[in-house]
Scaffold this active site. Structure first.
Site, mmCIF file in Angstrom:
data_model
loop_
_atom_site.group_PDB
_atom_site.id
_atom_site.type_symbol
_atom_site.label_atom_id
_atom_site.label_comp_id
_atom_site.label_asym_id
_atom_site.label_seq_id
_atom_site.Cartn_x
_atom_site.Cartn_y
_atom_site.Cartn_z
ATOM 1 N N ASN A 1 -1.912 7.045 -2.228
ATOM 2 C CA ASN A 1 -3.137 6.741 -1.489
ATOM 3 C C ASN A 1 -3.899 5.572 -2.116
ATOM 4 O O ASN A 1 -5.119 5.629 -2.274
ATOM 5 C CB ASN A 1 -4.022 8.001 -1.422
ATOM 6 C CG ASN A 1 -5.137 7.861 -0.415
ATOM 7 O OD1 ASN A 1 -5.027 7.096 0.531
ATOM 8 N ND2 ASN A 1 -6.227 8.581 -0.637
ATOM 9 N N HIS B 1 0.872 -1.179 0.000
ATOM 10 C CA HIS B 1 0.000 0.000 0.000
ATOM 11 C C HIS B 1 0.904 1.223 0.000
ATOM 12 O O HIS B 1 1.771 1.356 0.865
ATOM 13 C CB HIS B 1 -0.924 0.016 1.221
ATOM 14 C CG HIS B 1 -1.784 1.234 1.257
ATOM 15 N ND1 HIS B 1 -3.004 1.300 0.620
ATOM 16 C CD2 HIS B 1 -1.566 2.468 1.785
ATOM 17 C CE1 HIS B 1 -3.516 2.505 0.771
ATOM 18 N NE2 HIS B 1 -2.649 3.246 1.468
ATOM 19 N N CYS B 2 0.712 2.115 -0.964
ATOM 20 C CA CYS B 2 1.580 3.277 -1.092
ATOM 21 C C CYS B 2 0.842 4.526 -0.615
ATOM 22 O O CYS B 2 -0.179 4.902 -1.199
ATOM 23 C CB CYS B 2 2.020 3.437 -2.551
ATOM 24 S SG CYS B 2 3.038 4.891 -2.809
ATOM 25 N N VAL B 3 1.361 5.160 0.445
ATOM 26 C CA VAL B 3 0.679 6.356 0.963
ATOM 27 C C VAL B 3 0.841 7.548 0.013
ATOM 28 O O VAL B 3 0.003 8.451 0.000
ATOM 29 C CB VAL B 3 1.192 6.748 2.381
ATOM 30 C CG1 VAL B 3 0.785 5.742 3.414
ATOM 31 C CG2 VAL B 3 2.678 6.997 2.401
#
Ligand SMILES: [Zn+2]
Ligand SMILES: [Zn+2]
Length: 326
Positions: free
Chosen positions: A181, A176-178
Site C-alpha cells: 500500500n 506503486h505496490c498494492v
C-alpha cells in the site's frame, strides 16, 4: 485421478488470481496502456457493481486490503506449519535449526514489510523540489526538463513520476505496490528488495522442511518398495504418482501448503531476480517499461548506471536532501 485434478484446479485458480493481480496492478507506465485500458473497461462493464467497487478500491485507491490479505496468507501458512509440520518434523528428526529457521526469516521479513509500508518512498515536496531536480540529469527522451506535475504543481525531476494512487510525485519512481500500500521509490527500494529476498528465503526454507519431512515419511515407511495388484492380478511397484496421492490423502493440508509454497517460490523468486537485475543496472520498473517504447531511438535503459557497486550503493544509500550529490 482425483488428486491430480484437484491439484491442477488449485494451480489453475492460483495462477488465475496472480494473472488478474498482475493485469490490474501492472498497467501503470506500461507500453500496452491502450490495450490494458480497453480490456479493463470491457472487464468492468461485465462485472457486478459490488465487485467493480471492490476492485476499484483495491487497485485504484490507497487501501489496506492487500496488506491485510498478505498478513492473513502468511498467518495461515505459518499456522499450518506450526500446527502440523513442526511436530512431525521434530519427530522425524529433521534438525531443529532448519525447522525453526522460517520463524527467524519471517521476523526479518515482517520488519522489512513494515518499512516498505511506512517509509517515505521519496516524495517530491516544495522543500526538496530544487534538490530533487538536480539529483539526476534529464535524458530528454524519457525525462524532459522544465516540466511541472499538473497535480502537485512542482517541477518534475528526472526519473520521477506522479503516482495517481498516492497522489504524490516520487523520486526515482519504481512502481506503486498494492501489497505494501505504498509507492516504491528512491528512499524505500532497498527495503522492498530485502522484503522480497527475505520472503523468498522464508518460502524456500519452509518448502525445504516440508519436502524433507515428506521424504522422511516415504523413506521410513519403505513406501518405494511397496507393491499393489493391478486389475489383472499382476503385482506392480508403486510409482511417484501413487506415492504423491498417498501423501495427499494422508497429509492433505501439508501437500497443499507445499504446492502453494512452490508456486510462490517460482513467481516470487523470478520477481526478486528481476528487481535485483534492475537494482544492479540502475533502472526502475517504470524506466524498464518506458525504454521499450524508445527501442528505435538512441535511448539506453542503463544511462544512469554507475557500475554494479555504484548502483547498489545508490539503492542502499540513496541521495537524501542535505547530502551532496555523488
Ligand atoms: Zn505529482
Ligand atoms: Zn503510490
Amino acid at each position: 485421478m482425483d488428486f491430480l485434478w484437484l491439484f491442477i484446479i488449485y494451480v489453475f485458480l492460483l495462477v488465475l488470481c496472480v494473472s488478474i493481480y498482475c493485469f490490474l496492478s501492472g498497467r501503470s507506465g506500461n507500453g500496452l496502456d491502450g490495450v490494458f485500458h480497453r480490456a479493463e473497461e470491457a472487464l468492468f462493464h461485465v462485472l457486478p457493481t459490488w465487485l467493480h467497487s471492490c476492485l476499484t478500491s483495491c487497485f485504484y485507491t490507497r487501501s489496506a486490503e492487500f496488506v491485510v490479505l498478505h498478513l492473513v496468507l502468511e498467518a495461515l501458512v505459518f499456522a499450518e506449519y506450526t500446527w502440523e509440520v513442526l511436530d512431525y518434523s521434530l519427530e522425524m528428526e529433521v534438525h531443529w535449526t532448519f525447522v525453526f529457521l522460517p520463524y527467524a526469516l519471517i521476523t526479518v521479513n515482517l520488519y522489512f514489510f513494515y518499512k516498505c509500508c511506512k517509509s517515505d518512498p521519496g516524495t517530491v515536496t516544495k522543500n526538496n523540489e530544487a534538490f530533487c531536480t538536480q539529483m539526476y540529469e534529464y535524458d530528454n527522451i524519457m525525462f524532459h526538463g522544465g516540466r511541472k506535475c499538473q497535480t502537485c504543481h512542482l517541477m518534475k525531476p528526472a526519473r520521477s513520476k506522479h503516482c495517481g494512487v498516492c497522489g504524490i510525485c516520487v523520486q526515482r519512481f519504481d512502481h506503486h505496490c498494492v501489497w505494501v500500500n505504498n509507492c516504491i521509490g528512491a528512499q524505500n527500494i532497498r527495503y522492498f528488495l530485502l522484503y522480497l529476498a527475505s520472503l523468498s528465503c522464508t518460502a524456500l526454507t519452509m518448502a525445504g522442511v516440508i519436502g524433507g519431512f515428506l521424504l522422511q515419511v516415504v523413506l521410513l515407511s519403505h513406501m518405494m518398495h511397496a507393491a499393489y495388484k493391478d486389475s489383472e492380478g499382476h503385482e506392480e511397484l508403486v510409482g511417484i504418482v501413487f506415492i504423491s496421492q498417498h501423501l495427499f490423502l494422508t497429509f492433505p493440508r501439508i501437500v497443499f501448503t507445499l504446492g502453494f509454497l512452490l508456486i510462490l517460490i517460482l513467481l516470487l523468486g523470478g520477481y526478486t531476480c528481476f528487481v535485483c537485475y534492475l537494482c544492479t543496472t540502475n533502472q526502475t520498473t517504470n524506466e524498464w517499461y518506458k525504454a521499450k517504447r524508445f527501442t528505435s531511438s538512441a535511448v539506453s535503459p542503463r544511462i544512469y548506471s554507475r557500475g554494479i557497486l555504484g548502483n547498489l550503493r545508490e539503492v542502499f544509500q540513496p541521495y537524501t536532501h542535505g547530502k551532496k550529490k555523488r
